[in-house]
Design a protein around this motif. Structure first.
Motif, PDB file in Angstrom:
ATOM      1  N   LYS A  53      13.959  -7.002   7.384  1.00  0.00           N
ATOM      2  CA  LYS A  53      13.348  -7.766   6.286  1.00  0.00           C
ATOM      3  C   LYS A  53      12.419  -6.887   5.450  1.00  0.00           C
ATOM      4  N   GLY A  54      11.813  -5.939   6.102  1.00  0.00           N
ATOM      5  CA  GLY A  54      10.915  -5.031   5.394  1.00  0.00           C
ATOM      6  C   GLY A  54      11.628  -3.753   4.979  1.00  0.00           C
ATOM      7  N   GLY A  55      12.965  -3.775   5.031  1.00  0.00           N
ATOM      8  CA  GLY A  55      13.750  -2.620   4.591  1.00  0.00           C
ATOM      9  C   GLY A  55      13.341  -1.327   5.288  1.00  0.00           C
ATOM     10  N   PHE A  56      12.829  -1.435   6.495  1.00  0.00           N
ATOM     11  CA  PHE A  56      12.378  -0.262   7.263  1.00  0.00           C
ATOM     12  C   PHE A  56      11.316   0.529   6.480  1.00  0.00           C
ATOM     13  N   GLY A  57      10.659  -0.181   5.561  1.00  0.00           N
ATOM     14  CA  GLY A  57       9.599   0.475   4.791  1.00  0.00           C
ATOM     15  C   GLY A  57      10.116   1.169   3.556  1.00  0.00           C
ATOM     16  N   ASP A  58      11.383   0.931   3.237  1.00  0.00           N
ATOM     17  CA  ASP A  58      12.004   1.551   2.076  1.00  0.00           C
ATOM     18  C   ASP A  58      11.147   1.317   0.824  1.00  0.00           C
ATOM     19  N   ASP A  59      11.002   2.343   0.024  1.00  0.00           N
ATOM     20  CA  ASP A  59      10.290   2.258  -1.247  1.00  0.00           C
ATOM     21  C   ASP A  59       8.783   2.162  -1.102  1.00  0.00           C
ATOM     22  N   MET A  60       8.278   2.276   0.102  1.00  0.00           N
ATOM     23  CA  MET A  60       6.828   2.271   0.292  1.00  0.00           C
ATOM     24  C   MET A  60       6.356   3.722   0.473  1.00  0.00           C
ATOM     25  N   ILE A  61       5.235   4.027  -0.118  1.00  0.00           N
ATOM     26  CA  ILE A  61       4.689   5.384   0.004  1.00  0.00           C
ATOM     27  C   ILE A  61       3.385   5.307   0.783  1.00  0.00           C
ATOM     28  N   ILE A  62       3.361   5.994   1.891  1.00  0.00           N
ATOM     29  CA  ILE A  62       2.167   5.975   2.747  1.00  0.00           C
ATOM     30  C   ILE A  62       1.452   7.311   2.635  1.00  0.00           C
ATOM     31  N   GLY A  63       0.202   7.248   2.254  1.00  0.00           N
ATOM     32  CA  GLY A  63      -0.628   8.443   2.199  1.00  0.00           C
ATOM     33  C   GLY A  63      -1.442   8.551   3.479  1.00  0.00           C
ATOM     34  N   ILE A  64      -1.444   9.716   4.075  1.00  0.00           N
ATOM     35  CA  ILE A  64      -2.210   9.910   5.305  1.00  0.00           C
ATOM     36  C   ILE A  64      -3.208  11.037   5.099  1.00  0.00           C
ATOM     37  N   LEU A  65      -4.465  10.751   5.402  1.00  0.00           N
ATOM     38  CA  LEU A  65      -5.504  11.786   5.310  1.00  0.00           C
ATOM     39  C   LEU A  65      -5.752  12.318   6.702  1.00  0.00           C
ATOM     40  N   ASP A  66      -5.517  13.595   6.879  1.00  0.00           N
ATOM     41  CA  ASP A  66      -5.567  14.093   8.250  1.00  0.00           C
ATOM     42  C   ASP A  66      -5.643  15.626   8.256  1.00  0.00           C
ATOM     43  N   THR A  67      -5.120  16.223   9.325  1.00  0.00           N
ATOM     44  CA  THR A  67      -5.228  17.678   9.499  1.00  0.00           C
ATOM     45  C   THR A  67      -4.069  18.440   8.875  1.00  0.00           C
ATOM     46  N   GLY A  68      -3.222  17.751   8.096  1.00  0.00           N
ATOM     47  CA  GLY A  68      -2.089  18.425   7.491  1.00  0.00           C
ATOM     48  C   GLY A  68      -0.794  18.022   8.178  1.00  0.00           C
TER      49      GLY A  68
END
Ligand SMILES: *[C@@H]1O[C@H](CO)[C@@H](O)[C@H](O)[C@H]1NC(C)=O
Ligand SMILES: *[C@@H]1O[C@H](CO)[C@@H](O)[C@H](O)[C@H]1NC(C)=O
Ligand SMILES: *[C@@H]1O[C@H](CO)[C@@H](O)[C@H](O)[C@H]1NC(C)=O
Ligand SMILES: *[C@@H]1O[C@H](CO)[C@@H](O)[C@H](O)[C@H]1NC(C)=O
Ligand SMILES: *[C@@H]1O[C@H](CO)[C@@H](O)[C@H](O)[C@H]1NC(C)=O
Ligand SMILES: *[C@@H]1O[C@H](CO)[C@@H](O)[C@H](O)[C@H]1NC(C)=O
Ligand SMILES: *[C@@H]1O[C@H](CO)[C@@H](O)[C@H](O)[C@H]1NC(C)=O
Ligand SMILES: *[C@@H]1O[C@H](CO)[C@@H](O)[C@H](O)[C@H]1NC(C)=O
Length: 787
Positions: free
Chosen positions: A126-141
């Motif tokens: 139902k959530g398209g496996f997250g298709d078309d979503m962009i997740i930004g992660i702030l971390d160690t690289g």
């Protein structure tokens, strides 16, 4: 050599085929792990490896294939055998045990299984496996070459994306693809302080030096990777929570010779992420909780909120004390850590077979710890309980064992002058109960900056999580060396936040019109509040039931969050009114809101939050009236009825008790008043506070539940429409202090097997005894991230 073996094999098979007349001609070969007793090794052999290989060569049939001799994790080896060869082996003197290799039973980041995500039903499709979503992660690289960031079969990068893949040390734009669509690093603030990024241990670029960022990123969005494992533990297919979502890494944490991050860099990272067009953000890092206007994460998250970007953050690893929550701003989804139904174990043999006890461990499989000296601070309580250990006393490895086994350890110690232990590592247990439990390290509410909002919000997997790692950095110290691995098992609320951001991506994909508050509300009001043994969540610290100050609304249940029925929505103005009510100065308010002329006429601490908390501050009685607005997010009109489950000492009244909703998105108000009189309050020693639930049941709807009996309520809560935790915080000062972990951390660094006593400590439920017990059952400190 290998070729010859192959030819022999082929030859044998041909002969077998040639002679075959019956159906049982070719026996299936499988990999087995064989445990042997080294003391039974016949005299002619000088090494156990030689013994094993000779034994294998002596077996009838197709020559077995020897895989590994285990020198440290266990006595024994692994080999590819037929079942009849296994039978022969099992008759050999010295054979201890054998079991087949486990493949595919475990789904690593097994957490997607544990969370109930399924390929053909529920939130994943139902959530398209997250298709078309962009997740930004702030971390160690990020380690871009990791299998978890391959982009097989992914559609082109969304056109709205404005991010880039920054060039830097060992990093350039060609490292991005359709999965990893952006990578940047932010170190100006750090450099400004005169701090140099270590050229030996870090990269002045988005490349990950530590593994943490690679781990969190792959947990949230990792592509499928078959046969992922950590030295044989947790074998399975690794897959992120939102496997089709895109990933953008914002590196804000660098190593010089300490682990240091500048808030200016963190803010720049969040700023850039917003600019680039991320839809969601996860931050598994924390700054000391200062007022919101001083805190880069609460500031950045507020700006993100205004753009409709969902932000989840780790609650911190400073538990189990009250008031240890980080990232507790109401516009952040604050995530605590729970265990999953998987355990890794080692068995410890005291002396030469005096006794064998089992303990938790994720020590690398192909190692044996044999005849290691055992340290125990005999006769000194602070040393016995490991509250304070002298580094001079200790040098080796640590496995934490449970206190019931502690008696055996003490008995053995009493009898032996030079105690030693053998340790076998290898065991992965699935379906362990009860799970989830609240990790002892998970930071606890209330939130210091605004205790009027119950935090943490929710619990997600955060203990012993397997995910991608940097392959060039050893994490597991072995003597003076480190083992390298593509996947690593790590614990921390750092691991929980990416689970929530992944689920939020699926929900946002399924419900494009939901606000970040609606997404959080959906997760909170449908969270599980019972574990897989049908009991209340155990707090690992005490071994007894936790409270919403430990687990928030409960443990996230992604499939239920897809269809919550009702949500508690919050808009930007509500948050500003909340900030106004904190009595910040106009400038401080402006710092957060970037609005200079906001009048604060409607200052209000009572946010439309999906939870309630009342703090008793040096008083025995209090009352409070909350106001809430529900929004119907189901497609049809509906009627809901309130069911209240309140503990003794707490009187709760909801008005009205029945609410009718028109079409989708129609709203309705209710009020909830709480009266507390501690005079009648039954203080249960295993509670830090007391709490109840308010549930809204859809009348004649698909989620309708009988409300006639108490037993009915329990059942109903299990599959309810809407659960709201109502927490009465009255906070005891927990006894146990960090020196336990600090003391043993020193031991880990120096290494030795350290046994901690739990037998001689204080009388009450909050004594150090329980701290240690749970410490002992908790994950190894070796696997703890640094923040
Ligand atoms: C980027 O790195 C790859 C692999 O190391 C290399 O082949 C390529 O030439 C580099 N591109 C740039 C623009 O430096
Ligand atoms: C690393 O940062 C710490 C803390 O600011 C500082 O004391 C130390 O000198 C720095 N090391 C290097 C090599 O710059
Ligand atoms: C016990 O050990 C601690 C820590 O090393 C030390 O400070 C203390 O003096 C010891 N107590 C006794 C009674 O020996
Ligand atoms: C803000 O100030 C008002 C008036 O002095 C006071 O009643 C209220 O309790 C204060 N709020 C907080 C959160 O301290
Ligand atoms: C506040 O300032 C904004 C522009 O910054 C303006 O659009 C708005 O009308 C002002 N509101 C009030 C109440 O002055
Ligand atoms: C509790 O009361 C003390 C003073 O008695 C005050 O300093 C503190 O802020 C209060 N805490 C809350 C959560 O209201
Ligand atoms: C609260 O109750 C306790 C125990 O009944 C009593 O000792 C205490 O004096 C009460 N405190 C107040 C402020 O009434
Ligand atoms: C709910 O309450 C708010 C403020 O108390 C009011 O402005 C609003 O009209 C009410 N909404 C409904 C649907 O009753």
């Amino acid at each position: 050599m290998e070729q010859i073996t192959a030819l022999q094999l082929l030859f044998s098979i041909l002969i077998l085929f040639g002679k075959a007349t019956s159906s049982s001609m070719v026996e299936e070969r499988r990999t087995y792990i064989i445990h042997m007793d080294k003391s039974s090794m016949p005299v002619p052999f000088t090494t156990h490896h030689h013994w094993y290989t000779s034994t294998l060569a002596s077996l009838d049939g197709i020559a077995p294939t020897h895989l590994y001799t285990y020198n440290h994790v266990m006595n024994g080896f692994s080999a590819v055998l037929t079942e009849s060869q296994l039978e022969q082996l099992e008759k050999i003197p010295g054979h201890v045990a054998s079991h087949p290799e486990r493949f595919g039973q475990l789904h690593t980041t097994h957490t997607t299984n544990f969370l109930g995500l399924k390929k053909f039903a529920g939130l994943w499709p139902k959530g398209g496996f997250g298709d078309d979503m962009i997740i930004g992660i702030l971390d160690t690289g990020i380690w871009p070459e990791s299998e978890s960031f391959k982009d097989h079969g992914m559609p082109p990068v969304p056109e709205r994306w404005r991010g880039i893949c920054e060039k830097g040390i060992d990093f350039n734009s060609s490292y991005c693809n359709k999965k990893l669509i952006g990578a940047r690093s932010f170190s100006k603030g750090l450099k400004q302080l005169g701090i140099k990024i270590s050229p030996r241990d870090d990269y002045d670029s988005p490349r990950d030096y530590f593994g943490h960022g690679t781990h969190t990123s792959s947990t949230a969005t990792g592509s499928r990777v078959a046969n992922a494992n950590y030295f044989g533990y947790a074998e399975g297919t690794a897959v992120g929570v939102a496997p089709l979502a895109r990933l953008a890494m914002y590196k804000v944490l660098f190593l010089n010779d300490t682990y240091e991050s500048a808030s200016s860099d963190t803010l720049a990272g969040i700023d850039q992420a917003i600019e680039d067009g991320v839809d969601l953000m996860s931050m598994s890092l924390g700054f000391i909780e200062t007022p919101y206007w001083e805190n880069p994460i609460s500031l950045g998250a507020f700006a993100a909120l205004e753009k409709g970007i969902f932000v989840s953050c780790s609650a911190g690893n400073r538990g189990p004390h009250a008031y240890t929550i980080l990232n507790g701003a109401p516009w952040i989804t604050t995530v605590g850590a729970g265990t999953i139904d998987r355990g890794f174990a080692a068995s410890v043999t005291l002396g030469e077979g005096f006794a064998t006890v089992e303990g938790k461990s994720v020590y690398p499989e192909n190692l044996l710890v044999f005849g290691v000296p055992l340290y125990y601070g005999h006769g000194n309580t602070t040393k016995e309980t490991c509250s304070s250990l002298d580094p001079k006393d200790i040098a080796g490895k640590i496995v934490a064992i449970s206190p019931s086994d502690g008696e055996k350890v003490e008995e053995y110690l009493a009898k032996t002058k030079q105690p030693t232990v053998d340790i076998k590592f290898q065991v992965t247990n699935l379906g362990t109960k009860p799970a989830p439990q609240v990790a002892y390290f998970s930071s606890r509410g209330p939130a210091r900056q605004s205790p009027w909002i119950l935090k943490p919000d929710i619990l997600a997997p955060g203990v012993e999580i397997l995910a991608a790692w940097v392959p060039n950095r050893g994490f597991t110290p072995i003597g003076n060396d480190y083992l390298l691995t593509d996947f690593e098992i790590v614990s921390g609320t750092s691991m929980s936040s990416p689970h929530i951001v992944g689920i939020a991506a699926l929900l946002k994909s399924a419900h494009r019109d939901w606000s970040s508050a609606a997404i959080r509300s959906a997760m909170m009001t449908t969270a599980d509040i019972v574990d897989n043994s049908n009991g209340r969540f155990i707090d690992m610290t005490t071994g007894t039931s936790g409270t919403p100050l430990d687990f928030g609304a409960g443990h996230v249940n992604p499939n239920k969050a897809l269809d919550p029925g009702l949500v508690y929505d919050i808009d930007v103005e509500n948050y500003i009114n909340f900030i106004c009510a904190l009595n910040y100065t106009q400038n401080q308010i402006t710092a957060i809101t970037r609005r200079s002329n906001y009048t604060c006429e409607n200052a209000n601490l009572d946010l439309n939050y999906p939870s309630f908390i009342v703090i008793l501050n040096n008083t025995n009685t209090t009352s409070y009236n909350f106001k809430r607005i529900l929004t119907n997010v189901a497609d049809l009109k509906s009627v809901y009825r309130a069911v209240i489950q309140a503990p003794s000492g707490m009187k709760v009244v909801v008005e009205p008790m029945t609410i009718s909703f028109g079409s989708k998105y129609s709203k309705a108000n209710f009020s909830l008043s709480v009266e507390i009189d501690l005079g009648q309050f039954v203080v249960e020693s295993d509670y830090i506070g007391n709490y109840g639930y308010l549930s809204w049941y859809e009348v004649n709807g698909k989620h309708s539940a009988s409300s006639d009996t108490l037993a009915g309520i329990d059942q109903a809560i299990d599959d309810d429409v809407d659960v709201i935790s109502l927490s009465l915080g009255f906070v005891f000062d927990p006894f146990f202090q960090n020196p336990i972990s600090l003391g043993t951390f020193g031991a880990v660094e120096k290494g030795i097997f350290v046994a901690c006593s739990a037998a001689n400590s204080g009388p009450d439920a909050y004594s150090i005894m329980n701290g240690l017990r749970q410490w002992a059952q908790g994950p190894l400190i070796e696997t703890m991230p640094l923040w």
